[in-house]
Design a protein around this motif. Sequence first.
Motif, PDB file in Angstrom:
ATOM      1  N   GLY A 100       0.825  -1.213   0.000  1.00 41.26           N
ATOM      2  CA  GLY A 100       0.000   0.000   0.000  1.00 41.26           C
ATOM      3  C   GLY A 100       0.852   1.253   0.000  1.00 41.26           C
ATOM      4  O   GLY A 100       2.034   1.240   0.379  1.00 41.26           O
ATOM      5  N   ALA A 101       0.217   2.353  -0.418  1.00 43.16           N
ATOM      6  CA  ALA A 101       0.907   3.649  -0.440  1.00 43.16           C
ATOM      7  C   ALA A 101       1.379   4.016   0.962  1.00 43.16           C
ATOM      8  O   ALA A 101       2.385   4.700   1.137  1.00 43.16           O
ATOM      9  CB  ALA A 101      -0.034   4.715  -0.976  1.00 43.16           C
ATOM     10  N   LYS A 102       0.666   3.533   1.971  1.00 45.16           N
ATOM     11  CA  LYS A 102       1.034   3.840   3.354  1.00 45.16           C
ATOM     12  C   LYS A 102       2.433   3.289   3.657  1.00 45.16           C
ATOM     13  O   LYS A 102       3.263   3.973   4.248  1.00 45.16           O
ATOM     14  CB  LYS A 102      -0.001   3.233   4.303  1.00 45.16           C
ATOM     15  N   LEU A 105       5.178   5.327   1.846  1.00 48.16           N
ATOM     16  CA  LEU A 105       5.520   6.575   2.540  1.00 48.16           C
ATOM     17  C   LEU A 105       6.337   6.294   3.799  1.00 48.16           C
ATOM     18  O   LEU A 105       7.355   6.948   4.053  1.00 48.16           O
ATOM     19  CB  LEU A 105       4.229   7.327   2.907  1.00 48.16           C
ATOM     20  N   TRP A 126      -3.039  14.705   4.880  1.00 52.27           N
ATOM     21  CA  TRP A 126      -3.539  13.379   5.277  1.00 52.27           C
ATOM     22  C   TRP A 126      -2.932  12.975   6.621  1.00 52.27           C
ATOM     23  O   TRP A 126      -1.746  13.229   6.874  1.00 52.27           O
ATOM     24  CB  TRP A 126      -3.211  12.337   4.205  1.00 52.27           C
ATOM     25  N   TYR A 129       0.877  11.497   7.477  1.00 47.68           N
ATOM     26  CA  TYR A 129       2.163  12.122   7.136  1.00 47.68           C
ATOM     27  C   TYR A 129       2.956  12.557   8.374  1.00 47.68           C
ATOM     28  O   TYR A 129       4.139  12.244   8.511  1.00 47.68           O
ATOM     29  CB  TYR A 129       1.972  13.352   6.238  1.00 47.68           C
ATOM     30  N   ASN A 170       0.363  16.177  -2.314  1.00 51.12           N
ATOM     31  CA  ASN A 170      -0.701  15.179  -2.394  1.00 51.12           C
ATOM     32  C   ASN A 170      -1.854  15.774  -3.194  1.00 51.12           C
ATOM     33  O   ASN A 170      -2.634  16.571  -2.687  1.00 51.12           O
ATOM     34  CB  ASN A 170      -1.145  14.790  -0.967  1.00 51.12           C
ATOM     35  N   ASN A 174      -6.172  14.635  -0.060  1.00 54.15           N
ATOM     36  CA  ASN A 174      -6.992  14.163   1.056  1.00 54.15           C
ATOM     37  C   ASN A 174      -6.627  15.063   2.232  1.00 54.15           C
ATOM     38  O   ASN A 174      -5.462  15.115   2.592  1.00 54.15           O
ATOM     39  CB  ASN A 174      -6.646  12.703   1.373  1.00 54.15           C
ATOM     40  N   ASP A 202       2.381  12.082  -3.578  1.00 53.58           N
ATOM     41  CA  ASP A 202       1.400  11.044  -3.246  1.00 53.58           C
ATOM     42  C   ASP A 202       0.239  11.164  -4.231  1.00 53.58           C
ATOM     43  O   ASP A 202      -0.579  12.075  -4.134  1.00 53.58           O
ATOM     44  CB  ASP A 202       0.945  11.244  -1.794  1.00 53.58           C
ATOM     45  N   ILE A 204      -2.157   8.811  -4.944  1.00 54.71           N
ATOM     46  CA  ILE A 204      -3.083   7.687  -4.736  1.00 54.71           C
ATOM     47  C   ILE A 204      -4.489   7.951  -5.296  1.00 54.71           C
ATOM     48  O   ILE A 204      -5.203   7.030  -5.655  1.00 54.71           O
ATOM     49  CB  ILE A 204      -3.127   7.300  -3.233  1.00 54.71           C
ATOM     50  N   TYR A 205      -4.891   9.232  -5.397  1.00 55.58           N
ATOM     51  CA  TYR A 205      -6.234   9.548  -5.932  1.00 55.58           C
ATOM     52  C   TYR A 205      -6.188   9.971  -7.402  1.00 55.58           C
ATOM     53  O   TYR A 205      -7.161  10.550  -7.905  1.00 55.58           O
ATOM     54  CB  TYR A 205      -6.901  10.646  -5.086  1.00 55.58           C
ATOM     55  N   SER A 232      -5.451   0.813  -4.128  1.00 51.17           N
ATOM     56  CA  SER A 232      -6.535   0.843  -3.133  1.00 51.17           C
ATOM     57  C   SER A 232      -7.743   1.617  -3.616  1.00 51.17           C
ATOM     58  O   SER A 232      -8.877   1.146  -3.544  1.00 51.17           O
ATOM     59  CB  SER A 232      -6.058   1.522  -1.852  1.00 51.17           C
ATOM     60  N   LYS A 233      -7.481   2.840  -4.087  1.00 49.50           N
ATOM     61  CA  LYS A 233      -8.587   3.742  -4.428  1.00 49.50           C
ATOM     62  C   LYS A 233      -9.031   3.566  -5.880  1.00 49.50           C
ATOM     63  O   LYS A 233     -10.212   3.657  -6.184  1.00 49.50           O
ATOM     64  CB  LYS A 233      -8.174   5.202  -4.210  1.00 49.50           C
ATOM     65  N   ARG A 241      -3.972  -4.288  -0.054  1.00 50.82           N
ATOM     66  CA  ARG A 241      -2.673  -3.726   0.278  1.00 50.82           C
ATOM     67  C   ARG A 241      -1.625  -3.831  -0.829  1.00 50.82           C
ATOM     68  O   ARG A 241      -0.613  -4.514  -0.678  1.00 50.82           O
ATOM     69  CB  ARG A 241      -2.123  -4.347   1.581  1.00 50.82           C
ATOM     70  N   TYR A 319     -13.951  13.063  -1.118  1.00 51.86           N
ATOM     71  CA  TYR A 319     -14.233  13.764   0.129  1.00 51.86           C
ATOM     72  C   TYR A 319     -14.797  15.149  -0.158  1.00 51.86           C
ATOM     73  O   TYR A 319     -14.422  15.773  -1.166  1.00 51.86           O
ATOM     74  CB  TYR A 319     -12.939  13.962   0.925  1.00 51.86           C
TER      75      TYR A 319
HETATM   76  N1  PMP Z   1      -2.148   8.602   0.850  1.00 53.01           N
HETATM   77  C1  PMP Z   1      -3.343   9.183   1.043  1.00 53.01           C
HETATM   78  C2  PMP Z   1      -3.493  10.626   0.758  1.00 53.01           C
HETATM   79  C3  PMP Z   1      -4.421   8.435   1.511  1.00 53.01           C
HETATM   80  O1  PMP Z   1      -5.604   9.017   1.694  1.00 53.01           O
HETATM   81  C4  PMP Z   1      -4.238   7.079   1.793  1.00 53.01           C
HETATM   82  C5  PMP Z   1      -5.415   6.363   2.400  1.00 53.01           C
HETATM   83  N2  PMP Z   1      -5.558   5.116   2.251  1.00 53.01           N
HETATM   84  C6  PMP Z   1      -2.968   6.505   1.554  1.00 53.01           C
HETATM   85  C7  PMP Z   1      -1.951   7.311   1.091  1.00 53.01           C
HETATM   86  C8  PMP Z   1      -2.675   5.070   1.813  1.00 53.01           C
HETATM   87  O2  PMP Z   1      -3.263   4.238   0.840  1.00 53.01           O
HETATM   88  P1  PMP Z   1      -3.037   2.678   0.779  1.00 53.01           P
HETATM   89  O3  PMP Z   1      -4.359   2.044   1.025  1.00 53.01           O
HETATM   90  O4  PMP Z   1      -2.508   2.388  -0.588  1.00 53.01           O
HETATM   91  O5  PMP Z   1      -2.033   2.335   1.831  1.00 53.01           O
END
Ligand code: PMP
Length: 384
Positions: A100-102, A105, A126, A129, A170, A174, A202, A204-205, A232-233, A241, A319
């Motif tokens: 996942g992006a989480k 990071l 977000w 961070y 980002n 978010n 970032d 992700i969106y 994910s998104k 993940r 959002y």
């Molecule tokens: N970056 C941002 C801005 C997010 O909102 C999220 C929320 N899930 C993530 C990263 C992490 O995404 P992932 O589910 O890929 O870990």
Amino acid sequence: MDCKICKKIINIAPSATLVLDKQAKDLIAKGEPVINLTAGELDFPAPLEIRKKVTKATIKGFNTYTPTGGLPELKKLICKKLKKDNKLSYKSDEVIVTNGAKQSLFNIFQVILGPGDEVIIPTPYWVSYVEQVKLGEGKAVLVPTDNNFDLNVDAVLKAINKKTKAIIINSPNNPTGKIYSEANLKKLAKGLKGKDVWVISDEIYEHLNYGIKPDSIARFYKQRTIIVNGFSKSHAITGWRVGYTVGNSHLIKSLEKLQSHSSGNVSNIMQIAAIEALKTGNKYPKKFIPELKKRRKYLIEKILKIPGATMAEPDGAFYVFFRIPGITDDSEKFCQNLLKYAKVAVVPGECFGKKGYIRLSYANSTPKIKEAISRIEKFIKNKP
Ligand code: PMP
Ligand code: GLU
């Protein structure tokens, strides 16, 4: 009991969005009629085509480790996607697949930061961070965006000093949904020339946008940009993940070294899912857009009809981030009461560094959103 937990962990807050999401889900499980508009998690099922591939790979007995950085086929397809969607050329050794992006990071901060190093974070931001920077022993430097939630490039450049290691971008954002303008990204890239600073982008969106298409700052500042993205998104597979990081090969090697001692590779089966997601191009995010667009339009109209309510209309993500002066000023209290009396769960602006605002996720069904809005209207009228 003194468990001898280290200060680094004691000093971080849990993910507010995940805490509030769990709180709402627990209440629902207890039979409370709560409408959960907290977490950013699409309510659509994972695409059937992808589920079929996952099932097939599982039944075939695909059970081994993959290289830490990901399956070669997946990395190649990520490079192909970057070329097609972003007009960016990368090679496989400039890509690492993550949980996942989480995790992308988290690993980046572990690899680039030393004690006291600074990371510039535009606010609102977000939730993870700031805590992730702290976990990397760095210091988050918060720089407000402009009135329209676009990047304040002059303020960002002014915040740079010898300790600055990185800036987080980002977009779509978010919690605001804002897509930073191309002009601002170009201006930032220009201002960073000759400075020894990373940009962590970032994205992700990326695929969830409703008119304007977001640009990657890597197009203007490639050498020092680290792209973070994932599935994910875009493919409604938050729980599976799979994400990835893209950047120069030296950095990617260091990220891989770190990951080889923590999670190792991402679930091999889920990498198959990501391969299928990329093979289907942007078919799925495109399929999701019309429904999300409808919800977005409905919410903007309804919220702006509430006397005094203001918001910068979101360009992307799922959002709406708004405030009602005199009513949501203490947003944490407002959200607690909204949950208690109106049974609607949303996230207070404090979690994103912007008190007074409310984030409402429209990754929930239209009937639920309509009911939530009707409850919010009543709650505001009756002010408990
Ligand atoms: N970056 C941002 C801005 C997010 O909102 C999220 C929320 N899930 C993530 C990263 C992490 O995404 P992932 O589910 O890929 O870990
Ligand atoms: N990113 C999503 C959110 O902001 C999911 C929760 C999380 O990962 O923190 O709601």
